[in-house]
Scaffold this active site. Sequence first.
Site, PDB file in Angstrom:
ATOM      1  N   HIS A   1     -18.836-100.478 -34.214  1.00  0.00           N
ATOM      2  CA  HIS A   1     -19.071-101.316 -33.020  1.00  0.00           C
ATOM      3  C   HIS A   1     -17.755-101.650 -32.306  1.00  0.00           C
ATOM      4  CE1 HIS A   1     -23.115-102.071 -34.797  1.00  0.00           C
ATOM      5  NE2 HIS A   1     -22.412-102.116 -35.927  1.00  0.00           N
TER       6      HIS A   1
ATOM      7  N   SER B   1       2.218 -94.142 -11.673  1.00  0.00           N
ATOM      8  CA  SER B   1       1.508 -94.711 -10.535  1.00  0.00           C
ATOM      9  C   SER B   1       2.490 -94.813  -9.382  1.00  0.00           C
ATOM     10  CB  SER B   1       0.986 -96.097 -10.905  1.00  0.00           C
ATOM     11  OG  SER B   1       0.781 -96.858  -9.734  1.00  0.00           O
TER      12      SER B   1
ATOM     13  N   GLU C   1      -8.183 -88.487 -19.902  1.00  0.00           N
ATOM     14  CA  GLU C   1      -9.155 -89.020 -18.931  1.00  0.00           C
ATOM     15  C   GLU C   1      -9.875 -87.894 -18.193  1.00  0.00           C
ATOM     16  OE1 GLU C   1      -7.738 -93.074 -16.962  1.00  0.00           O
ATOM     17  OE2 GLU C   1      -6.135 -91.605 -17.013  1.00  0.00           O
TER      18      GLU C   1
ATOM     19  N   GLN D   1     -29.212 -64.574 -10.214  1.00  0.00           N
ATOM     20  CA  GLN D   1     -27.857 -64.450  -9.670  1.00  0.00           C
ATOM     21  C   GLN D   1     -27.129 -65.794  -9.734  1.00  0.00           C
ATOM     22  OE1 GLN D   1     -27.042 -61.704  -6.384  1.00  0.00           O
ATOM     23  NE2 GLN D   1     -26.456 -63.478  -5.172  1.00  0.00           N
TER      24      GLN D   1
ATOM     25  N   LYS E   1       3.558 -98.089 -15.027  1.00  0.00           N
ATOM     26  CA  LYS E   1       2.404 -97.337 -15.538  1.00  0.00           C
ATOM     27  C   LYS E   1       2.762 -95.966 -16.102  1.00  0.00           C
ATOM     28  CE  LYS E   1      -1.443 -98.270 -15.322  1.00  0.00           C
ATOM     29  NZ  LYS E   1      -2.413 -98.372 -14.238  1.00  0.00           N
TER      30      LYS E   1
ATOM     31  N   TYR F   1     -36.929 -59.381 -13.855  1.00  0.00           N
ATOM     32  CA  TYR F   1     -35.774 -59.895 -13.111  1.00  0.00           C
ATOM     33  C   TYR F   1     -36.205 -60.575 -11.820  1.00  0.00           C
ATOM     34  CZ  TYR F   1     -31.499 -60.237 -10.409  1.00  0.00           C
ATOM     35  OH  TYR F   1     -30.464 -60.723  -9.653  1.00  0.00           O
TER      36      TYR F   1
END
Length: 463
Positions: free
Chosen positions: A159, A280, A293, A325, A286, A320
């Site tokens: 948790h 940044s 990310e 495609q 930063k 087909y």
Amino acid sequence: MSQTNSSWGGRFAEATDAFVAEFTASIGFDQRLYRHDIEGSIAHATMLAECGVLTQDEQEAIIKGLREVQADIESGQIQWSVALEDVHMNVESALTAKIGYVGKKLHTGRSRNDQIATDIRLYLREAIDHLNSEITRLQNSLIDLAEQEASTIMPGFTHLQTAQPVTFGHHLLAWNEMLQRDYERLVDCRKRVNILPLGAAALAGTTYPINRARTAELLGFDQPTRNSLDSVSDRDFAIEFTHAGALIMMHLSRMSEELVLWASAQFDFIDLPDRFCTGSSIMPQKKNPDVPELVRGKTGRVYGHLMSLLTLMKSQPLAYNKDNQEDKEPLFDTIDTLAGSLRAFADMVPHLNAKKDNMRSAAAKGFSTATDLADYLVKKGLPFRDAHEVVGESVAFGIKTGKDLSELSLEQLQSFSELITADVFEVLTLEGSVAARDHLGGTAPNQVKSACISARERVATRK
Ligand code: ARG
């Protein structure tokens, strides 16, 4: 008479609408199949000559011509043409321009329907092999780091709350297990990719005396497909691959999330190398964990591609249909996304720097050895439920006085149970806690070290 398509224009009275030609063409994205298309054509021509459908001279002219076309493509001398729709007709037309009418014989006994089904399988097989080599590289980096950090203590979470101390090496080996299954899934998927559809022709097979087993052998496929209708129509192998890919991205997103958390000032468990981060433009302090990310963010597109491909295939009647495609862009983007994400991780992991002191002091907070105290009391004869109660009271006291269990005095601990004696402090330490979980799959440094050995062995003895 208006200009109609040279490959199939025979029965048409007017030229294709310019927008429709653009709309239906796949050359914009299937050009990346050129190498596999040519490889498939060389095998096809070889088999046709062996079966007496082409002469030896024709086969030689075709193969030489195809190799030259490939060289022209690779040196940028071929202009892909939308009027020629797709990679198959572009290559065939370049071949015919080079070797004349013999080039027009290459398409004997096949259709673009079995040709494209073959091309994607060849392409995907190669992609799977590359992705698995990147998974292996990442696993090896994780195992190396796990060995180095076998005794490094960190908090284990449930948790996202401190639960019990674990070793960092053990945590890294959990990631390795995920990747091991990912690898195995791709190996399994590859078995169903590596089957040759060529010979199915448009849908029903062909009237020429072909030898499909021979073409399969020439192209390194395990066997030819068993049913021509199924061969040209199903794309379940691409869906299966994308499903395996979605699971890989899901795992990478979990690893990414942990790296992002650990790199934050609040956790401060690791340093990511500067070259995997960016700054940044406004906040000079930063250092952002962009790579994890982005990998986390890219997971969404692969999930999306899985849904696209499932929906693309849904309810398609045999055999087909042009719908198919649309399989290429999701499939290619899945491959590219996986290759990029795995590469970024494999490059980054060897340079992760564990801040051991911070990990250790975080594990020392949050009563992470409370379970150890309960186990200690059970070993002294108290039923587990009662032990749980005693420890709960000790923890409440610790919270009130601002102390961890290991910081309480023997007298204070004894006030909760007479069974507690001086040896309790051995189990209340972090080192004692992890060392005690000394069984297969446990977090003890000993176990992590032997798990590293067997993990490395598993990876090394593949294939
Ligand atoms: N570009 C087509 C595809 O990707 C190749 C097969 C076309 N076949 C056809 N009958 N139009 O599926």
